[in-house]
Design a protein around this motif. Structure first.
Motif, PDB file in Angstrom:
ATOM      1  N   GLU A   1       4.830  14.120   2.065  1.00  0.00           N
ATOM      2  CA  GLU A   1       5.292  13.234   1.573  1.00  0.00           C
ATOM      3  C   GLU A   1       5.305  12.392   0.568  1.00  0.00           C
ATOM      4  O   GLU A   1       5.747  12.136  -0.379  1.00  0.00           O
ATOM      5  CB  GLU A   1       5.378  12.115   2.967  1.00  0.00           C
ATOM      6  CG  GLU A   1       5.778  10.441   2.809  1.00  0.00           C
ATOM      7  CD  GLU A   1       5.071   9.855   4.231  1.00  0.00           C
ATOM      8  OE1 GLU A   1       4.776  10.348   5.366  1.00  0.00           O
ATOM      9  OE2 GLU A   1       5.814   8.707   4.312  1.00  0.00           O
ATOM     10  N   ASN A   2       3.606  12.691   0.126  1.00  0.00           N
ATOM     11  CA  ASN A   2       2.558  11.514  -0.633  1.00  0.00           C
ATOM     12  C   ASN A   2       1.850  12.822  -1.516  1.00  0.00           C
ATOM     13  O   ASN A   2       1.729  13.815  -0.885  1.00  0.00           O
ATOM     14  CB  ASN A   2       2.657  10.632  -0.244  1.00  0.00           C
ATOM     15  CG  ASN A   2       1.732  10.085  -0.612  1.00  0.00           C
ATOM     16  OD1 ASN A   2      -0.092  10.625  -0.636  1.00  0.00           O
ATOM     17  ND2 ASN A   2       1.634   9.111  -1.274  1.00  0.00           N
TER      18      ASN A   2
ATOM     19  N   ALA B   1       7.482   2.048   8.198  1.00  0.00           N
ATOM     20  CA  ALA B   1       6.907   2.387   6.419  1.00  0.00           C
ATOM     21  C   ALA B   1       9.027   2.138   5.936  1.00  0.00           C
ATOM     22  O   ALA B   1       9.351   1.399   4.408  1.00  0.00           O
ATOM     23  CB  ALA B   1       6.945   3.630   6.107  1.00  0.00           C
TER      24      ALA B   1
ATOM     25  N   SER C   1      12.172   4.683   3.670  1.00  0.00           N
ATOM     26  CA  SER C   1      10.479   4.338   3.839  1.00  0.00           C
ATOM     27  C   SER C   1       9.899   5.318   1.786  1.00  0.00           C
ATOM     28  O   SER C   1       8.824   4.701   2.217  1.00  0.00           O
ATOM     29  CB  SER C   1      10.318   5.553   4.886  1.00  0.00           C
ATOM     30  OG  SER C   1       8.671   6.116   4.970  1.00  0.00           O
ATOM     31  N   ASN C   2      10.681   6.067   1.879  1.00  0.00           N
ATOM     32  CA  ASN C   2      10.025   6.943   0.371  1.00  0.00           C
ATOM     33  C   ASN C   2       9.949   5.977  -0.463  1.00  0.00           C
ATOM     34  O   ASN C   2       9.259   5.992  -1.433  1.00  0.00           O
ATOM     35  CB  ASN C   2      11.066   8.411   0.343  1.00  0.00           C
ATOM     36  CG  ASN C   2      10.838   8.968   0.735  1.00  0.00           C
ATOM     37  OD1 ASN C   2      11.726  10.453   1.443  1.00  0.00           O
ATOM     38  ND2 ASN C   2      10.045   9.094   1.824  1.00  0.00           N
TER      39      ASN C   2
ATOM     40  N   LYS D   1       0.966  -1.115  -0.084  1.00  0.00           N
ATOM     41  CA  LYS D   1      -0.352   0.420   0.018  1.00  0.00           C
ATOM     42  C   LYS D   1       0.688   1.227  -0.253  1.00  0.00           C
ATOM     43  O   LYS D   1       2.384   1.216   0.519  1.00  0.00           O
ATOM     44  CB  LYS D   1      -0.971   0.150   1.096  1.00  0.00           C
ATOM     45  CG  LYS D   1      -1.810  -1.139   1.280  1.00  0.00           C
ATOM     46  CD  LYS D   1      -2.805  -0.997   0.358  1.00  0.00           C
ATOM     47  CE  LYS D   1      -3.839  -2.487   0.940  1.00  0.00           C
ATOM     48  NZ  LYS D   1      -4.724  -2.520  -0.823  1.00  0.00           N
ATOM     49  N   GLN D   2      -0.388   2.276  -0.521  1.00  0.00           N
ATOM     50  CA  GLN D   2       0.430   3.516  -0.110  1.00  0.00           C
ATOM     51  C   GLN D   2       0.405   4.269   1.018  1.00  0.00           C
ATOM     52  O   GLN D   2      -0.438   3.746   1.744  1.00  0.00           O
ATOM     53  CB  GLN D   2       1.217   4.526  -1.590  1.00  0.00           C
ATOM     54  CG  GLN D   2       1.337   3.837  -2.701  1.00  0.00           C
ATOM     55  CD  GLN D   2       2.271   5.434  -3.637  1.00  0.00           C
ATOM     56  OE1 GLN D   2       1.859   5.477  -3.758  1.00  0.00           O
ATOM     57  NE2 GLN D   2       2.933   4.197  -4.419  1.00  0.00           N
ATOM     58  N   LEU D   3       0.564   5.652   1.440  1.00  0.00           N
ATOM     59  CA  LEU D   3       0.641   6.480   2.779  1.00  0.00           C
ATOM     60  C   LEU D   3      -0.701   6.391   3.524  1.00  0.00           C
ATOM     61  O   LEU D   3      -0.627   5.182   3.948  1.00  0.00           O
ATOM     62  CB  LEU D   3       1.366   7.467   2.259  1.00  0.00           C
ATOM     63  CG  LEU D   3       1.316   8.379   3.828  1.00  0.00           C
ATOM     64  CD1 LEU D   3       1.969   7.486   5.132  1.00  0.00           C
ATOM     65  CD2 LEU D   3       1.165   9.887   3.878  1.00  0.00           C
TER      66      LEU D   3
ATOM     67  N   TRP E   1      -1.754   2.704   4.283  1.00  0.00           N
ATOM     68  CA  TRP E   1      -0.819   1.973   4.688  1.00  0.00           C
ATOM     69  C   TRP E   1      -1.093   2.346   5.901  1.00  0.00           C
ATOM     70  O   TRP E   1      -1.129   1.349   6.822  1.00  0.00           O
ATOM     71  CB  TRP E   1       0.239   2.328   4.362  1.00  0.00           C
ATOM     72  CG  TRP E   1       1.418   1.371   4.841  1.00  0.00           C
ATOM     73  CD1 TRP E   1       2.178   0.482   5.212  1.00  0.00           C
ATOM     74  CD2 TRP E   1       2.057   2.041   6.100  1.00  0.00           C
ATOM     75  NE1 TRP E   1       3.632  -0.219   6.013  1.00  0.00           N
ATOM     76  CE2 TRP E   1       3.226   1.594   6.538  1.00  0.00           C
ATOM     77  CE3 TRP E   1       2.103   3.732   6.940  1.00  0.00           C
ATOM     78  CZ2 TRP E   1       4.032   1.585   7.043  1.00  0.00           C
ATOM     79  CZ3 TRP E   1       2.977   4.264   7.660  1.00  0.00           C
ATOM     80  CH2 TRP E   1       3.995   2.920   8.658  1.00  0.00           C
TER      81      TRP E   1
ATOM     82  N   LEU F   1       7.084   3.118   0.223  1.00  0.00           N
ATOM     83  CA  LEU F   1       5.777   3.303   0.106  1.00  0.00           C
ATOM     84  C   LEU F   1       4.996   4.257  -1.236  1.00  0.00           C
ATOM     85  O   LEU F   1       4.493   4.155  -1.569  1.00  0.00           O
ATOM     86  CB  LEU F   1       4.739   4.604   1.545  1.00  0.00           C
ATOM     87  CG  LEU F   1       5.196   3.991   2.481  1.00  0.00           C
ATOM     88  CD1 LEU F   1       4.693   5.383   3.271  1.00  0.00           C
ATOM     89  CD2 LEU F   1       3.975   2.696   3.003  1.00  0.00           C
ATOM     90  N   GLY F   2       6.486   4.122  -1.925  1.00  0.00           N
ATOM     91  CA  GLY F   2       6.410   4.783  -3.158  1.00  0.00           C
ATOM     92  C   GLY F   2       6.089   6.416  -3.201  1.00  0.00           C
ATOM     93  O   GLY F   2       5.185   6.796  -4.415  1.00  0.00           O
ATOM     94  N   SER F   3       6.439   7.007  -2.173  1.00  0.00           N
ATOM     95  CA  SER F   3       6.421   8.549  -1.759  1.00  0.00           C
ATOM     96  C   SER F   3       6.875   9.240  -2.952  1.00  0.00           C
ATOM     97  O   SER F   3       6.501  10.685  -3.139  1.00  0.00           O
ATOM     98  CB  SER F   3       7.212   8.911  -0.750  1.00  0.00           C
ATOM     99  OG  SER F   3       5.948   7.760   0.428  1.00  0.00           O
TER     100      SER F   3
END
Ligand code: GUN
Ligand code: ZN
Length: 449
Positions: A233-234, A325, A294-295, A89-91, A94, A298-300
């Motif tokens: 972040e996202n 994350a 983390s970035n 999942k993304q931020l 998640w 989560l693909g941020s």
């Protein structure tokens, strides 16, 4: 109790993002560090220090190692230790699917204490001696954390999460209860031994404007305390903040409006900050914690260290894991990922710059560089010892390292928690890797029958 250690030492005396590396990095090939009463009382070439030591002081020698300041992790969530590596999942999804479920268990003191124990053990096993830590909304989670940290005499920064909307009922407080609990916790923990309190609004979407107001107020009422949160972040998160705070001029401006920027404010990520926002961070002395694992997880997005450090308006940046994350306790692994994130935008982060961000630079981001983050007489004796032969491939690769820069770069590329050989906190040895089969013994066992 006086302890003395001897070996190769690396530390920083200035900021390599501002001055040539040669003026910042100290590399002493054979040095002695003396620690007494939690403080470094002597440091210099072994040839000079040895003769000043009284005969009864035992000097522990670390061969094939690099002794350096303990790593500082500028942003991490201890309650998420149990959800590291939660898939897919993304931020925002998640948070709802994993984080807000796990964090509900921290009302139970026993559970919170056990997770704090595991978390701090893993920090020490990775060579990390200070962290800026999110607890949960429940004050119990803060007491559990600080009690463990206090026992270990670690200098940690932590606080109760403030959240009064957009989270499960069991994880929300109110503007008034959040304010009152924060005040009580500050009175109990800030400046208690080495503990420092951090006012902790989770992020703008989970606090109402009323709570943001009271959060800024309680922080301003207690000079010397910290404030940490998340920012930019996202992309979905940024859009949501625009909807929730239509009168604010972007995400960072929410924190600005509510008095949550300035020295000792440290906001996580900043992946999508604008040039104007970087300028505000610079002008206010606010820090960003850079969380590359983390970035990526989560693909941020890709934080631009190069933009952050622009010489006309540099900002304070510290390296951080952002577990859960983030995916690894080791700041060496975090440096490795920071290097790759920077590479993706054409900037090659050098090893001295990376190690700075996890030691003296992180301390500078936290306004603690007069106490931790470097090896100097008078500094607190938080020290990590890295094993240059920690794994077979590290040992092999090190044979071809020509200088200290290359040694450091190999450490951050191939190193991880196995690389930490010993960790000293306030002058006491808290972690020492178990004696293990040496690479030579292992190879022998493969080649003899
Ligand atoms: N934004 C708000 N809460 C969190 C969190 O727990 N982790 C991360 N990475 N971002 C957040
Ligand atoms: Zn975080």
């Amino acid at each position: 109790m006086v302890h003395a250690i001897r070996g190769s030492v690396v530390t920083f005396k200035a900021n390599p993002f501002a001055l040539p590396v040669s003026e910042c990095l100290t590399y002493e090939e054979d040095a002695i560090i003396v620690m007494d009463g939690g403080i470094i009382t002597a440091f210099g070439p072994a040839s000079e220090i040895q003769s000043t030591l009284s005969k009864d002081i035992h000097v522990t020698r670390y061969n094939d190692s690099l002794i350096m300041p303990g790593f500082i992790d500028c942003h991490v969530h201890y309650p998420q230790t149990e959800i590291i590596g939660a898939y897919g999942k993304q931020l925002l999804d998640w948070l709802n699917k994993y984080t807000f479920v796990a964090e509900q268990a921290f009302r139970d003191k026993e559970h919170a204490s056990e997770v704090a124990r595991v978390f701090l053990r893993e920090c020490l096993r990775a060579g990390t001696t200070t962290a800026t830590v999110f607890c949960t909304v429940d004050p119990t989670s803060v007491d559990a954390f600080f009690e463990k940290s206090q026992k270990l005499n670690m200098r940690n920064i932590a606080g109760k999460v403030l959240m009064d909307r957009n989270a499960p009922q069991a994880l929300t407080d109110t503007p008034q209860s959040g304010y009152d609990q924060t005040k009580e916790l500050i009175a109990r923990w800030h400046g208690n031994g080495r503990q420092l309190y951090c006012v902790t609004p989770r992020f703008a979407p989970t606090s109402t404007p009323e709570q943001m107001e009271m959060t800024g107020a309680v922080w301003q009422e207690h000079p010397g305390t910290y404030l940490q949160s998340h920012v930019s972040e996202n992309k979905g998160e940024i859009e949501w903040v625009k909807e929730l705070y239509p009168d604010c001029n972007g995400y960072l401006d929410v924190y600005d409006r509510y008095g949550q920027l300035g020295p000792r404010a440290i906001h996580g990520h900043g992946v999508h900050l604008t040039e104007d926002e970087f300028q505000v961070l610079h002008d206010t002395g606010t820090a960003i914690s850079h969380c590359p694992t983390s970035n990526l997880f989560l693909g941020s997005g890709l934080f631009s260290l190069e933009t952050a450090m622009k010489s006309e308006r540099p900002i304070r940046v510290g390296l951080a894991t952002d577990l859960g994350a983030g995916t690894n306790f080791s700041q060496l692994v975090t440096m490795n990922e920071a290097y790759k994130v920077a590479q993706m935008s054409g900037y090659s982060l050098s090893a001295p710059h990376a190690f700075y961000l996890a030691t003296r630079g992180a301390a500078n981001a936290l306004y603690l560089d007069d106490k931790i983050g470097s090896i100097e007489v008078g500094m607190e004796a938080d020290i990590t010892v890295l094993d240059l032969n920690a794994t077979p491939v590290l040992e092999y690769r090190m044979k071809y390292a020509r200088d200290i820069d290359e040694m450091l770069f190999v450490l951050m590329t191939l190193g991880d928690d196995r690389t930490a050989r010993a960790t000293y906190v306030a002058g006491e040895l808290l972690y020492s890797r178990n004696p293990h089969i040496t690479n030579e013994q292992f190879t022998k066992s493969l080649t003899t029958d």
